[in-house]
Design an enzyme around this catalytic site. Sequence first.
Site, PDB file in Angstrom:
ATOM      1  N   GLY A  14       0.782  -1.241   0.000  1.00 33.70           N
ATOM      2  CA  GLY A  14       0.000   0.000   0.000  1.00 33.70           C
ATOM      3  C   GLY A  14       0.807   1.280   0.000  1.00 33.70           C
ATOM      4  N   ASN A  16       1.348   3.211  -2.614  1.00 32.31           N
ATOM      5  CA  ASN A  16       0.584   4.211  -3.374  1.00 32.31           C
ATOM      6  C   ASN A  16      -0.597   4.727  -2.552  1.00 32.31           C
ATOM      7  OD1 ASN A  16       1.510   4.763  -6.273  1.00 32.31           O
ATOM      8  ND2 ASN A  16       1.820   2.550  -6.037  1.00 32.31           N
ATOM      9  N   ARG A  68     -16.044 -14.615  -8.392  1.00 34.79           N
ATOM     10  CA  ARG A  68     -15.435 -13.282  -8.217  1.00 34.79           C
ATOM     11  C   ARG A  68     -16.515 -12.209  -8.105  1.00 34.79           C
ATOM     12  NH1 ARG A  68     -11.929 -11.767 -12.633  1.00 34.79           N
ATOM     13  NH2 ARG A  68     -13.020 -13.244 -13.943  1.00 34.79           N
ATOM     14  N   MET A  93      -4.648  -6.738  -6.589  1.00 31.62           N
ATOM     15  CA  MET A  93      -4.208  -7.812  -7.476  1.00 31.62           C
ATOM     16  C   MET A  93      -5.342  -8.779  -7.830  1.00 31.62           C
ATOM     17  SD  MET A  93      -1.166  -6.839  -7.934  1.00 31.62           S
ATOM     18  CE  MET A  93      -0.345  -8.216  -8.715  1.00 31.62           C
ATOM     19  N   ASN A 110      -6.837   3.220 -11.908  1.00 30.72           N
ATOM     20  CA  ASN A 110      -5.811   2.249 -11.531  1.00 30.72           C
ATOM     21  C   ASN A 110      -4.450   2.828 -11.847  1.00 30.72           C
ATOM     22  OD1 ASN A 110      -4.683  -0.351 -10.837  1.00 30.72           O
ATOM     23  ND2 ASN A 110      -4.467  -0.771 -13.026  1.00 30.72           N
ATOM     24  N   HIS A 112      -0.643   1.528 -13.019  1.00 32.89           N
ATOM     25  CA  HIS A 112       0.029   0.355 -13.583  1.00 32.89           C
ATOM     26  C   HIS A 112       1.493   0.712 -13.833  1.00 32.89           C
ATOM     27  CE1 HIS A 112       0.400  -3.416 -15.669  1.00 32.89           C
ATOM     28  NE2 HIS A 112       1.070  -2.784 -16.622  1.00 32.89           N
ATOM     29  N   VAL A 147      -8.121  -5.724 -19.214  1.00 32.23           N
ATOM     30  CA  VAL A 147      -7.124  -5.528 -18.149  1.00 32.23           C
ATOM     31  C   VAL A 147      -6.079  -4.485 -18.570  1.00 32.23           C
ATOM     32  CG1 VAL A 147      -5.307  -6.666 -16.806  1.00 32.23           C
ATOM     33  CG2 VAL A 147      -7.456  -7.849 -17.274  1.00 32.23           C
ATOM     34  N   ASP A 148      -5.893  -3.464 -17.761  1.00 31.07           N
ATOM     35  CA  ASP A 148      -4.894  -2.402 -17.997  1.00 31.07           C
ATOM     36  C   ASP A 148      -5.106  -1.702 -19.340  1.00 31.07           C
ATOM     37  OD1 ASP A 148      -3.677  -3.091 -15.544  1.00 31.07           O
ATOM     38  OD2 ASP A 148      -2.429  -4.597 -16.507  1.00 31.07           O
TER      39      ASP A 148
HETATM   40  C1  GRF Z   1       2.693  -0.640  -7.818  1.00 31.62           C
HETATM   41  O1  GRF Z   1       3.859  -0.781  -8.575  1.00 31.62           O
HETATM   42  C2  GRF Z   1       1.505  -0.405  -8.721  1.00 31.62           C
HETATM   43  O2  GRF Z   1       1.821   0.300  -9.875  1.00 31.62           O
HETATM   44  C3  GRF Z   1       1.101  -1.814  -9.082  1.00 31.62           C
HETATM   45  O3  GRF Z   1       1.312  -2.566  -7.923  1.00 31.62           O
HETATM   46  C4  GRF Z   1       2.313  -1.934  -7.116  1.00 31.62           C
HETATM   47  C5  GRF Z   1       1.668  -1.698  -5.791  1.00 31.62           C
HETATM   48  O4  GRF Z   1       2.562  -1.182  -4.848  1.00 31.62           O
HETATM   49  N1  GRF Z   1      -0.254  -1.829  -9.587  1.00 31.62           N
HETATM   50  P1  GRF Z   1       2.004  -0.544  -3.510  1.00 31.62           P
HETATM   51  O5  GRF Z   1       1.135  -1.605  -2.835  1.00 31.62           O
HETATM   52  O6  GRF Z   1       1.226   0.682  -3.858  1.00 31.62           O
HETATM   53  O7  GRF Z   1       3.227  -0.246  -2.702  1.00 31.62           O
END
Ligand code: GRF
Length: 194
Positions: A14, A16, A68, A93, A110, A112, A147-148
């Site tokens: 976490g 981010n 899901r 994830m 999101n 990425h 996805v993405d």
């Molecule tokens: C980050 O690199 C993000 O871009 C990807 O997963 C990673 C998550 O890292 N989707 P964090 O949990 O935010 O540290």
Amino acid sequence: MSRVRTAVLISGRGSNMEALIAAAADPACPFEVALVLANREDAPGLETAARAGIAAEAIAHHPFGKDREAHERVLDTRLRSAGVELVALAGYMRVLTPFLVRAWAGRMVNIHPSLLPLYPGLHTHERAIAAGDSHGGCTVHLVTEGVDEGPILGQARVPILPGDTADSLAARVLVEEHRLYPACLADRARSLLA
Ligand code: GRF
């Protein structure tokens, strides 16, 4: 000023999420982090969020087995009961089903760790290095059913240096993620307030 109530969905450390919480500490930030949800009880980010005084809860996916959508229906109910208006996936994830994507169309973003449309999916830094790319980077995008794949809201480019490994590149890209994500989320929140 009214702020957009935002939920952050995580699966792991976490960092981010932490950057989004830090940005929202500024009263001028157009979003507030109202809720953090994780799909795993052991996601370390839950503890970080709770320490910051944010409501942080696990809604584990494992009891739902292969269903899901059933898991997402519980997430969706919780998001709505918390008055959430914007959802930020931050290292979440799980591939989402059309149910949750449609429920939050235009209101789910999101981050990425690649310069999309290059390298959707996993192992992005390894793939960029193996391809001999001059740059890696990160992308914030709206979530759509592929996805993405959704419309890009912002990107940051990071040079790939001689001798870079996936880990060294990931660490430098992460620094940019922590700048890019709050900025893009703030833009999105402002557009919802407008
Ligand atoms: C980050 O690199 C993000 O871009 C990807 O997963 C990673 C998550 O890292 N989707 P964090 O949990 O935010 O540290």
